[in-house]
Scaffold this motif. Structure first.
Motif, PDB file in Angstrom:
ATOM      1  N   ASP A  41       0.666  -1.257  -0.121  1.00 63.70           N
ATOM      2  CA  ASP A  41       0.061  -0.063   0.113  1.00 63.70           C
ATOM      3  C   ASP A  41       0.749   1.323   0.020  1.00 63.70           C
ATOM      4  N   ALA A  42       2.120   1.152  -0.197  1.00 69.36           N
ATOM      5  CA  ALA A  42       2.956   2.164  -0.097  1.00 69.36           C
ATOM      6  C   ALA A  42       2.878   3.205  -1.230  1.00 69.36           C
ATOM      7  N   THR A  43       2.961   4.453  -1.363  1.00 72.87           N
ATOM      8  CA  THR A  43       2.708   5.323  -2.511  1.00 72.87           C
ATOM      9  C   THR A  43       3.905   6.101  -2.689  1.00 72.87           C
ATOM     10  N   ALA A  44       4.641   6.234  -1.853  1.00 72.69           N
ATOM     11  CA  ALA A  44       6.344   6.668  -2.155  1.00 72.69           C
ATOM     12  C   ALA A  44       7.285   5.994  -1.239  1.00 72.69           C
ATOM     13  N   ALA A  45       8.521   6.116  -1.614  1.00 69.61           N
ATOM     14  CA  ALA A  45       9.570   5.646  -0.903  1.00 69.61           C
ATOM     15  C   ALA A  45      11.117   6.401  -1.281  1.00 69.61           C
ATOM     16  N   THR A  46      11.556   6.612  -0.109  1.00 69.92           N
ATOM     17  CA  THR A  46      13.191   7.175  -0.471  1.00 69.92           C
ATOM     18  C   THR A  46      13.985   6.381   0.514  1.00 69.92           C
ATOM     19  N   VAL A  47      15.365   6.184  -0.189  1.00 72.16           N
ATOM     20  CA  VAL A  47      16.123   5.593   0.954  1.00 72.16           C
ATOM     21  C   VAL A  47      16.698   6.677   2.034  1.00 72.16           C
ATOM     22  N   SER A  48      16.465   6.230   3.141  1.00 75.87           N
ATOM     23  CA  SER A  48      16.747   6.960   4.300  1.00 75.87           C
ATOM     24  C   SER A  48      18.105   6.564   5.084  1.00 75.87           C
ATOM     25  N   GLY A  49      18.532   5.328   4.891  1.00 74.78           N
ATOM     26  CA  GLY A  49      19.753   4.848   5.361  1.00 74.78           C
ATOM     27  C   GLY A  49      20.106   3.468   4.954  1.00 74.78           C
ATOM     28  N   LEU A  50      21.318   2.929   5.309  1.00 74.45           N
ATOM     29  CA  LEU A  50      21.648   1.416   5.271  1.00 74.45           C
ATOM     30  C   LEU A  50      22.763   1.009   5.977  1.00 74.45           C
ATOM     31  N   ASP A  51      23.033  -0.036   6.037  1.00 69.92           N
ATOM     32  CA  ASP A  51      24.383  -0.592   6.929  1.00 69.92           C
ATOM     33  C   ASP A  51      24.603  -2.070   6.356  1.00 69.92           C
ATOM     34  N   GLY A  52      25.513  -2.725   6.972  1.00 73.60           N
ATOM     35  CA  GLY A  52      25.968  -3.675   6.343  1.00 73.60           C
ATOM     36  C   GLY A  52      24.722  -4.999   6.176  1.00 73.60           C
ATOM     37  N   ALA A  53      23.708  -4.834   6.964  1.00 74.49           N
ATOM     38  CA  ALA A  53      22.563  -5.683   7.210  1.00 74.49           C
ATOM     39  C   ALA A  53      21.379  -5.438   6.463  1.00 74.49           C
ATOM     40  N   GLY A  54      21.008  -4.125   6.000  1.00 75.74           N
ATOM     41  CA  GLY A  54      20.005  -3.857   5.107  1.00 75.74           C
ATOM     42  C   GLY A  54      20.002  -2.284   4.704  1.00 75.74           C
ATOM     43  N   ILE A  55      18.788  -2.092   4.210  1.00 79.08           N
ATOM     44  CA  ILE A  55      18.550  -0.823   3.423  1.00 79.08           C
ATOM     45  C   ILE A  55      17.374  -0.407   4.200  1.00 79.08           C
ATOM     46  N   ASP A  56      17.249   0.980   4.559  1.00 80.64           N
ATOM     47  CA  ASP A  56      15.956   1.672   5.154  1.00 80.64           C
ATOM     48  C   ASP A  56      15.459   2.637   3.950  1.00 80.64           C
ATOM     49  N   PHE A  57      14.220   2.484   4.092  1.00 85.94           N
ATOM     50  CA  PHE A  57      13.368   3.396   3.382  1.00 85.94           C
ATOM     51  C   PHE A  57      12.336   4.386   4.248  1.00 85.94           C
ATOM     52  N   ALA A  58      12.103   5.520   3.593  1.00 88.32           N
ATOM     53  CA  ALA A  58      11.049   6.310   4.373  1.00 88.32           C
ATOM     54  C   ALA A  58       9.907   6.126   3.440  1.00 88.32           C
ATOM     55  N   ALA A  59       8.817   5.348   3.799  1.00 88.43           N
ATOM     56  CA  ALA A  59       7.835   5.002   2.764  1.00 88.43           C
ATOM     57  C   ALA A  59       6.590   5.883   3.330  1.00 88.43           C
ATOM     58  N   THR A  60       5.988   6.264   2.299  1.00 84.72           N
ATOM     59  CA  THR A  60       4.604   6.767   2.576  1.00 84.72           C
ATOM     60  C   THR A  60       3.319   5.763   2.497  1.00 84.72           C
ATOM     61  N   VAL A  61       2.783   5.259   3.805  1.00 83.56           N
ATOM     62  CA  VAL A  61       1.431   4.516   3.937  1.00 83.56           C
ATOM     63  C   VAL A  61       0.463   4.987   4.474  1.00 83.56           C
TER      64      VAL A  61
END
Length: 107
Positions: A41-61
């Motif tokens: 159901d997300a309508t937008a997403a941007t990368v907000s961070g990452l590390d050795g284990a994964g990537i974080d997105f700021a998503a609009t839900v």
């Protein structure tokens, strides 16, 4: 969430990856969040961070911003691995959602 104390990537690398993804591939981030991130159901997403284990997105839900964490398939320690892993995620997301992936020269 990104833990900078144990992160193999500098803030400069994180910022560069985020800027590239957010400027050049926002639709890829949205596909990844909708499929691998479990937020169809997300309508937008941007990368907000990452590390050795994964990537974080700021998503609009549902009109609200939410952090969506998507783990890498294997722990990452070097910058070139990020591109390989994000590309894999994009192709996996396309396959899950039934979206044909663009050709390499289309980005």
């Amino acid at each position: 969430m990104t833990d900078q104390s144990t992160n193999p990537f500098s803030q400069q690398v994180i910022d560069a990856v985020a800027a590239h993804m957010n400027l050049d591939h926002p639709e890829d981030s949205l596909l990844i969040v909708r499929s691998l991130g479990g937020r169809p159901d997300a309508t937008a997403a941007t990368v907000s961070g990452l590390d050795g284990a994964g990537i974080d997105f700021a998503a609009t839900v549902d009109g609200a911003s939410r952090i969506v964490r998507v783990p890498w398939s294997t722990p990452l320690t070097e910058r070139p691995q990020i591109r390989v892993e994000v590309t894999r995620m994009y192709h996996d997301a396309c396959a899950m959602l039934g979206v044909p992936p663009r050709q390499a020269e289309e980005h």
